[in-house]
Write a protein that holds these residues in place. Structure first.
Motif, PDB file in Angstrom:
ATOM      1  N   ILE A 111      -3.701  12.628   5.700  1.00  0.00           N
ATOM      2  CA  ILE A 111      -4.151  11.284   6.026  1.00  0.00           C
ATOM      3  C   ILE A 111      -3.181  10.174   5.638  1.00  0.00           C
ATOM      4  N   ALA A 112      -2.239  10.432   4.710  1.00  0.00           N
ATOM      5  CA  ALA A 112      -1.394   9.341   4.241  1.00  0.00           C
ATOM      6  C   ALA A 112      -0.014   9.836   3.843  1.00  0.00           C
ATOM      7  N   ALA A 113       0.966   8.930   3.927  1.00  0.00           N
ATOM      8  CA  ALA A 113       2.338   9.267   3.565  1.00  0.00           C
ATOM      9  C   ALA A 113       2.484   9.546   2.081  1.00  0.00           C
ATOM     10  N   SER A 114       1.531   9.097   1.283  1.00  0.00           N
ATOM     11  CA  SER A 114       1.563   9.355  -0.157  1.00  0.00           C
ATOM     12  C   SER A 114       1.300  10.815  -0.489  1.00  0.00           C
ATOM     13  N   GLY A 115       0.847  11.597   0.503  1.00  0.00           N
ATOM     14  CA  GLY A 115       0.500  12.994   0.288  1.00  0.00           C
ATOM     15  C   GLY A 115      -0.992  13.232   0.198  1.00  0.00           C
ATOM     16  N   ALA A 116      -1.784  12.172   0.284  1.00  0.00           N
ATOM     17  CA  ALA A 116      -3.240  12.313   0.207  1.00  0.00           C
ATOM     18  C   ALA A 116      -3.760  13.112   1.399  1.00  0.00           C
ATOM     19  N   THR A 117      -4.769  13.946   1.145  1.00  0.00           N
ATOM     20  CA  THR A 117      -5.417  14.723   2.197  1.00  0.00           C
ATOM     21  C   THR A 117      -6.908  14.456   2.180  1.00  0.00           C
ATOM     22  N   GLU A 136      15.110   8.744  -3.920  1.00  0.00           N
ATOM     23  CA  GLU A 136      14.378   9.996  -4.122  1.00  0.00           C
ATOM     24  C   GLU A 136      13.003   9.926  -3.468  1.00  0.00           C
ATOM     25  N   TRP A 137      12.323   8.806  -3.629  1.00  0.00           N
ATOM     26  CA  TRP A 137      10.988   8.607  -3.070  1.00  0.00           C
ATOM     27  C   TRP A 137      11.027   8.568  -1.544  1.00  0.00           C
ATOM     28  N   ALA A 138      12.087   7.998  -0.976  1.00  0.00           N
ATOM     29  CA  ALA A 138      12.176   7.764   0.466  1.00  0.00           C
ATOM     30  C   ALA A 138      12.886   8.895   1.210  1.00  0.00           C
ATOM     31  N   THR A 139      13.118  10.007   0.535  1.00  0.00           N
ATOM     32  CA  THR A 139      13.734  11.167   1.175  1.00  0.00           C
ATOM     33  C   THR A 139      12.670  12.215   1.444  1.00  0.00           C
ATOM     34  N   PRO A 140      12.458  12.615   2.706  1.00  0.00           N
ATOM     35  CA  PRO A 140      11.400  13.595   3.006  1.00  0.00           C
ATOM     36  C   PRO A 140      11.643  14.933   2.320  1.00  0.00           C
ATOM     37  N   GLY A 141      10.555  15.523   1.865  1.00  0.00           N
ATOM     38  CA  GLY A 141      10.613  16.851   1.278  1.00  0.00           C
ATOM     39  C   GLY A 141      10.118  17.884   2.271  1.00  0.00           C
ATOM     40  N   PRO A 142      10.095  19.151   1.853  1.00  0.00           N
ATOM     41  CA  PRO A 142       9.625  20.210   2.757  1.00  0.00           C
ATOM     42  C   PRO A 142       8.145  20.061   3.066  1.00  0.00           C
ATOM     43  N   SER A 143       7.739  20.524   4.246  1.00  0.00           N
ATOM     44  CA  SER A 143       6.342  20.429   4.662  1.00  0.00           C
ATOM     45  C   SER A 143       6.002  21.608   5.554  1.00  0.00           C
ATOM     46  N   ASP A 144       4.752  22.085   5.437  1.00  0.00           N
ATOM     47  CA  ASP A 144       4.299  23.166   6.313  1.00  0.00           C
ATOM     48  C   ASP A 144       3.444  22.642   7.460  1.00  0.00           C
ATOM     49  N   ALA A 145       3.414  21.314   7.645  1.00  0.00           N
ATOM     50  CA  ALA A 145       2.629  20.719   8.721  1.00  0.00           C
ATOM     51  C   ALA A 145       3.250  21.056  10.067  1.00  0.00           C
ATOM     52  N   TYR A 155       0.836  -1.194   0.000  1.00  0.00           N
ATOM     53  CA  TYR A 155       0.000   0.000   0.000  1.00  0.00           C
ATOM     54  C   TYR A 155       0.875   1.251   0.000  1.00  0.00           C
ATOM     55  N   GLY A 156       0.611   2.160  -0.932  1.00  0.00           N
ATOM     56  CA  GLY A 156       1.368   3.401  -1.020  1.00  0.00           C
ATOM     57  C   GLY A 156       2.787   3.247  -1.517  1.00  0.00           C
ATOM     58  N   PRO A 157       3.059   2.396  -2.525  1.00  0.00           N
ATOM     59  CA  PRO A 157       4.431   2.235  -3.004  1.00  0.00           C
ATOM     60  C   PRO A 157       4.840   3.377  -3.932  1.00  0.00           C
ATOM     61  N   ASN A 158       6.106   3.419  -4.258  1.00  0.00           N
ATOM     62  CA  ASN A 158       6.620   4.384  -5.219  1.00  0.00           C
ATOM     63  C   ASN A 158       5.977   4.116  -6.587  1.00  0.00           C
ATOM     64  N   PRO A 159       5.278   5.069  -7.178  1.00  0.00           N
ATOM     65  CA  PRO A 159       4.661   4.841  -8.495  1.00  0.00           C
ATOM     66  C   PRO A 159       5.661   4.384  -9.549  1.00  0.00           C
ATOM     67  N   LYS A 160       6.913   4.857  -9.463  1.00  0.00           N
ATOM     68  CA  LYS A 160       7.919   4.441 -10.440  1.00  0.00           C
ATOM     69  C   LYS A 160       8.248   2.957 -10.286  1.00  0.00           C
ATOM     70  N   ASN A 196      -3.011   3.800   8.452  1.00  0.00           N
ATOM     71  CA  ASN A 196      -2.267   4.699   7.578  1.00  0.00           C
ATOM     72  C   ASN A 196      -0.997   5.234   8.227  1.00  0.00           C
ATOM     73  N   PHE A 197      -0.986   5.362   9.545  1.00  0.00           N
ATOM     74  CA  PHE A 197       0.190   5.881  10.248  1.00  0.00           C
ATOM     75  C   PHE A 197       1.448   5.114   9.862  1.00  0.00           C
ATOM     76  N   ALA A 198       1.317   3.795   9.637  1.00  0.00           N
ATOM     77  CA  ALA A 198       2.480   2.962   9.349  1.00  0.00           C
ATOM     78  C   ALA A 198       3.143   3.339   8.028  1.00  0.00           C
ATOM     79  N   GLY A 199       2.386   3.964   7.122  1.00  0.00           N
ATOM     80  CA  GLY A 199       2.923   4.303   5.812  1.00  0.00           C
ATOM     81  C   GLY A 199       4.130   5.210   5.878  1.00  0.00           C
ATOM     82  N   TRP A 200       4.190   6.111   6.876  1.00  0.00           N
ATOM     83  CA  TRP A 200       5.345   6.998   6.991  1.00  0.00           C
ATOM     84  C   TRP A 200       6.607   6.214   7.314  1.00  0.00           C
ATOM     85  N   TRP A 201       6.482   5.206   8.157  1.00  0.00           N
ATOM     86  CA  TRP A 201       7.655   4.390   8.480  1.00  0.00           C
ATOM     87  C   TRP A 201       7.994   3.477   7.309  1.00  0.00           C
ATOM     88  N   HIS A 202       7.015   2.918   6.655  1.00  0.00           N
ATOM     89  CA  HIS A 202       7.295   2.063   5.495  1.00  0.00           C
ATOM     90  C   HIS A 202       8.030   2.852   4.411  1.00  0.00           C
TER      91      HIS A 202
END
Length: 569
Positions: A550-556, A364-373, A267-272, A400-406
């Motif tokens: 709501i999700a590590a994929s960026g979904a809100t 690239e996928w597993a490196t956090p980007g900037p966030s305003d959260a 669930y929530g893998p790298n699209p590439k 869904n919380f687990a997705g950030w660690w995955h």
């Protein structure tokens, strides 16, 4: 212990049972005590080398035994052992049996049962356990004859560890356990996992397929995966530049620093990565069942376009060709296969560039980007990577919380990930307790959502009782977030049954006797983590997050609602 040199000496069947467990290398038993196996509880002190862990609910018992079996599978291969009582005790424990079955982890559940004279009368808490557990385990039986205890225990171990590892359930009538048997009735010898060598002809065919392939991909992790499989498969894949994806929640099957690691499916893998698997002309699945989560509902790989071939390596012949068309099947131990593959000489094989490319895409996928959260879970995971040892064990349940660690954690250690592939909630805390007891020298972190934590959070009492060192991160968004996400996709704006009113988790951690902190910003989390790192025992960080993200994929939530509403109109 009974003196077997005197043939007239007799002992209880329960004592024989524990003796059989000791002979099979049992080091730890997880239990909630019950009246139906009092004779076993009475016998256990005679074997001080067996550690008895008293838990707070049978679901926690079974989750701990399942996790213990998963950790043992990485090395010794011995199953986790659990004892529960009949009726509600067994039905509570059934969740852990189901997890062990779908996760292919070795486990044996012993269930105290009604006396033999009561069977079939719907006696107090009576359940037909062989019938009840049969669909979710490898073997379920009742030991009615005390003289056959050595046979049943040896068979239980052999069944749990061989082929596709999994759970076994044995019911123990309480009157059978109190029978007396001759001391000369001895346990059967130690049962080892049977060797399953890879067929040389099949290996030759595999290497021919790899030589002919333009874009191969491996999907690894699952039944029988151990340290040997990890080391040798990584050597093999690195040597030929083969992109390696891990199956759902099998991210410790290969070192993330490997130059060919391509990330995880599920669930929530790298699209590439998903596109890479879809476009591969050769899929090499090793150990993975290719279940629903790994394959995104049996759509990745599709195996529909011409030229896409599947090689499936698995220790159980019943898994080969079970769902997918299989072009080459190897029934063998995954570690035996990996060793042979690593040592195989093939002069015609030209290394691929795709492994390095896939690894770059994953980084690239597993490196956090900037966030305003206010509190950015991606940054929190990155802070954990900087603060905690590389061999930290991460345990989580479902949500869904687990997705950030995955996505952002690096599962460097093996074993380093304890997570149910069947998506059972409440697994993380009990699994972390089992890990802290199994590896007291390592850092263990339980990651739980708010709904997830409250399903088995009471096992923190078990952690405190046995002096377990663990960190618990409770991610609290005030909802059953995964279900809310699906709700917004299917019924946008119509919220029903997914909102939660939660306790003060930090205060709860303190009530259990641990150290606690509360974090509502990323900086507060980083400070709390640093403090937790310098302490021992139970440490709990209550992380308050915004349900919107709501999700590590960026979904809100708002984005899901807008898309679903637009689609509906």
């Amino acid at each position: 212990m009974p003196d077997a040199t005197h043939p007239d000496t007799r002992r209880s069947a329960a004592a024989l049972l524990v003796d059989c467990l000791a002979e099979q290398g049992c080091e730890r038993i997880f239990t909630v005590p019950g009246e139906s196996f009092l004779a076993v509880l009475d016998a256990l002190p005679e074997w001080p080398d067996i550690d008895v862990v008293t838990c707070r609910q049978e679901g926690g018992v079974a989750f701990m035994a399942c996790a213990d079996g998963a950790m043992n599978a990485a090395g010794s291969g011995r199953p986790g052992i659990a004892f529960v009582t009949r009726g509600p005790g067994a039905t509570n424990a059934s969740i852990g049996v189901h997890v062990a079955h779908q996760d292919s982890q070795p486990m044996i559940l012993f269930v105290g049962d009604v006396a033999r004279g009561m069977q079939g009368r719907e006696g107090f808490q009576e359940v037909d356990f062989p019938a009840f557990f049969a669909p979710i385990c490898k073997w379920a039986a009742r030991i009615d004859d005390s003289a056959r205890i050595p046979e049943y225990v040896a068979r239980a171990y052999a069944t749990a560890i061989n082929g596709r590892p999994g759970p076994v359930v044995l019911a123990l009538p309480e009157d059978m356990l109190t029978e007396h048997v001759p001391a000369s009735l001895a346990p059967r010898p130690f049962v080892a996992r049977a060797a399953q060598a890879a067929c040389p002809d099949a290996l030759s065919t595999l290497f021919d397929l790899i030589a002919d392939a333009a874009s191969p991909v491996a999907i690894i992790g699952g039944a029988g995966w151990n340290a040997k499989a990890r080391e040798y498969f990584q050597t093999f894949a690195t040597r030929i530049g083969l992109p390696v994806a891990t199956a759902f929640r099998r991210q410790d099957a290969i070192a993330p620093a490997s130059p060919v690691y391509a990330g995880n499916l599920g669930y929530g893998p790298n699209p590439k990565l998903v596109e890479r698997v879809k476009n591969a002309d050769l899929i090499i699945a090793v150990g993975a069942r290719l279940g629903e989560a790994t394959t995104d509902g049996y759509t990745v790989p599709t195996l529909e376009h011409p030229g896409q071939l599947l090689v499936h390596i698995h220790p159980d012949p019943e898994e080969l060709g079970r769902v997918y068309r299989t072009d080459l099947a190897l029934c063998c131990g995954v570690d035996e296969f990996a060793e042979c593959a690593a040592l195989w000489e093939d002069q015609n094989l030209i290394p691929f560039d795709a492994g390095a490319e896939a690894h770059r895409e994953w980084l690239e996928w597993a490196t956090p980007g900037p966030s305003d959260a206010a509190i950015d879970l991606a940054a929190c995971v990155a802070a954990m990577r900087e603060t905690l040892p590389a061999d930290t064990i991460i345990a989580n349940g479902a949500g869904n919380f687990a997705g950030w660690w995955h996505r952002y954690w690096r599962y460097d250690a093996f074993p380093g990930q304890l997570a149910p592939t069947c998506g059972a909630m409440g697994y993380g805390v009990p699994a972390a307790v089992a890990a802290a007891l199994r590896y007291p020298e390592r850092t263990v972190v339980a990651v739980a959502g708010d709904g997830d934590f409250l399903m088995n959070g009471q096992e923190l009492a078990t952690a405190m009782q046995y002096g377990a060192n663990l960190i618990v991160v409770v991610v609290d968004n005030g909802a059953y977030g995964t279900i809310r996400m699906h709700q917004e996709r299917e019924y946008p704006g119509r919220v029903s049954a997914t909102t939660l009113a939660n306790p003060d988790f930090a205060a709860l951690g303190t009530a259990y006797g641990g150290w606690s902190a509360r974090a509502e910003t990323t900086d507060q989390f980083i400070a709390a983590l640093a403090e937790a790192r310098n302490r021992i025992g139970l440490r709990l960080i209550h992380v308050k997050t915004d349900l919107e993200r709501i999700a590590a994929s960026g979904a809100t939530i708002s984005g899901l609602r807008e898309r679903a509403s637009a689609k509906g109109s």
